[in-house]
Design an enzyme around this catalytic site. Structure first.
Site, short mmCIF file in Angstrom:
data_model
loop_
_atom_site.label_atom_id
_atom_site.label_comp_id
_atom_site.label_asym_id
_atom_site.label_seq_id
_atom_site.Cartn_x
_atom_site.Cartn_y
_atom_site.Cartn_z
N CYS A 1 110.81 -12.12 122.32
CA CYS A 1 109.90 -11.52 123.29
C CYS A 1 110.21 -10.03 123.44
O CYS A 1 111.33 -9.67 123.85
CB CYS A 1 110.01 -12.22 124.64
N HIS B 1 119.55 -12.12 109.44
CA HIS B 1 118.22 -11.50 109.44
C HIS B 1 117.22 -12.27 110.31
O HIS B 1 116.01 -12.13 110.14
CB HIS B 1 117.69 -11.36 108.00
N ASN C 1 124.67 -16.64 90.90
CA ASN C 1 123.32 -16.04 90.95
C ASN C 1 122.66 -16.21 89.59
O ASN C 1 123.32 -16.34 88.56
CB ASN C 1 123.44 -14.55 91.29
P1 OAD Z 1 116.14 -11.05 96.61
O1 OAD Z 1 114.77 -11.55 96.31
O2 OAD Z 1 116.36 -9.58 96.67
O3 OAD Z 1 117.16 -11.62 95.53
C1 OAD Z 1 117.16 -12.97 95.18
C2 OAD Z 1 118.24 -13.16 94.12
O4 OAD Z 1 118.30 -14.54 93.84
C3 OAD Z 1 117.97 -12.43 92.81
O5 OAD Z 1 119.15 -11.74 92.39
C4 OAD Z 1 117.61 -13.57 91.83
O6 OAD Z 1 118.08 -13.32 90.51
C5 OAD Z 1 118.37 -14.73 92.44
N1 OAD Z 1 117.76 -16.03 92.19
C6 OAD Z 1 116.44 -16.36 92.08
N2 OAD Z 1 116.29 -17.68 91.88
C7 OAD Z 1 117.55 -18.23 91.85
C8 OAD Z 1 118.08 -19.55 91.68
N3 OAD Z 1 117.28 -20.59 91.50
N4 OAD Z 1 119.42 -19.71 91.72
C9 OAD Z 1 120.24 -18.65 91.90
N5 OAD Z 1 119.82 -17.39 92.06
C10 OAD Z 1 118.49 -17.18 92.04
O7 OAD Z 1 116.58 -11.74 97.97
P2 OAD Z 1 117.77 -11.35 98.96
O8 OAD Z 1 118.93 -10.80 98.23
O9 OAD Z 1 117.97 -12.52 99.85
O10 OAD Z 1 115.62 -8.84 104.36
O11 OAD Z 1 117.11 -10.19 99.81
C11 OAD Z 1 117.85 -9.61 100.84
C12 OAD Z 1 116.95 -9.22 101.96
O12 OAD Z 1 115.89 -8.41 101.49
C13 OAD Z 1 116.21 -10.36 102.63
O13 OAD Z 1 116.97 -11.05 103.59
C14 OAD Z 1 115.10 -9.64 103.30
C15 OAD Z 1 114.66 -8.84 102.13
O14 OAD Z 1 113.85 -7.81 102.34
C16 OAD Z 1 114.93 -8.67 105.48
O15 OAD Z 1 113.88 -9.24 105.68
C17 OAD Z 1 115.58 -7.75 106.47
#
Ligand code: OAD
Length: 231
Positions: A113, A105, A197
């Site tokens: 640019c 991402h 997770n």
């Molecule tokens: P999310 O915010 O959707 O999910 C984060 C996950 O981490 C959740 O399932 C939480 O339960 C878990 N979590 C939180 N704290 C934690 C900890 N200390 N240890 C283990 N797990 C924990 O984030 P992503 O899945 O990364 O995309 O989101 C995916 C994409 O959505 C991102 O890359 C971004 C976003 O919109 C773009 O910007 C294109």
């Protein structure tokens, strides 16, 4: 043994980087439509630049946690047999020492640019608009993949997922594709699948091994198991 580790915002949470979906769809008070889409950038480029400038500065002030360090240790044990695929735009994996890494991402610490396509390393603000170091146009934006845009390095990632023996998903909600589909692909190709997770994710298929808890505790313990088993 070939290993692919997919990471998401949860792995950086204990470093102090906020996750996306733990705040009612708002990201530091802004809707995803406003700050993470090309349309939002067209509507209000200054707001979007300031938003990512603040994120870039915030990430510079935090440090990798035990989970990032454990994955770097896994790479030292397994070398090129390990590929870390991160959805995160922070640089905490690199700062912990991971080298075999794909930022699907994009990266906060690069600019893109819109005029010439260059992706220079960038650690300063993008607002007010500085010139591109390659072509001189003032059309730099954060090198971050927004909704509706194509993630980076998909061919390399899919090749690694298809070929891996172990697929681990760490700190991701499993709600954004194509990343969310990799567990099903890995499983269909015969890999052992593991989830580390805080809570069970929205994955389409169950993981072979699903562990709930803090990445800072679960990941070092899992890495210990793999390194010990390798001998
Ligand atoms: P999310 O915010 O959707 O999910 C984060 C996950 O981490 C959740 O399932 C939480 O339960 C878990 N979590 C939180 N704290 C934690 C900890 N200390 N240890 C283990 N797990 C924990 O984030 P992503 O899945 O990364 O995309 O989101 C995916 C994409 O959505 C991102 O890359 C971004 C976003 O919109 C773009 O910007 C294109």
């Amino acid at each position: 043994m070939r290993i692919v580790v997919l990471t998401g915002a949860g792995i950086s949470a204990e470093s102090g980087v906020p996750t996306f979906r733990d705040a009612d769809g708002l990201w530091e008070g802004h809707s995803v439509d406003d700050v993470a889409t090309p349309e939002g950038f067209e509507r209000d480029p200054d707001l979007v630049q300031r938003f990512y400038d603040a994120r870039r500065r915030a990430v510079a002030s935090v440090v990798p946690n035990a989970a990032h360090h454990a994955l770097a240790r896994l790479e030292r044990a397994f070398g090129d047999e390990l590929l870390v695929v991160t959805q995160n735009v922070d640089d905490l994996h690199e700062r912990a020492g991971t080298r075999n890494l794909v930022h699907m991402h994009g990266e906060l610490q690069r600019a893109l640019c819109a005029a010439c396509g260059a992706r220079p390393v960038w650690d300063a603000d993008l607002e007010p608009r500085p010139p591109c170091p390659v072509c001189g146009e003032r059309m730099l934006r954060p090198d971050v993949v927004w909704f509706g845009e194509m993630p980076y390095d998909l061919d390399r990632i899919e090749d690694a997922v298809v070929a891996c023996d172990v697929f681990a998903s760490i700190g991701t909600s499993g709600s954004v594709y194509p990343a969310a589909g990799y567990v099903a692909l890995a499983s269909a190709c015969g890999a052992w699948t593991v989830e580390l997770n805080l809570e069970p994710s929205d994955a389409l298929i169950p993981f072979d091994d699903a562990r709930a808890g803090w990445a800072g505790e679960l990941v070092p313990a899992w890495v210990d198991e793999l390194v010990t088993a390798r001998g």
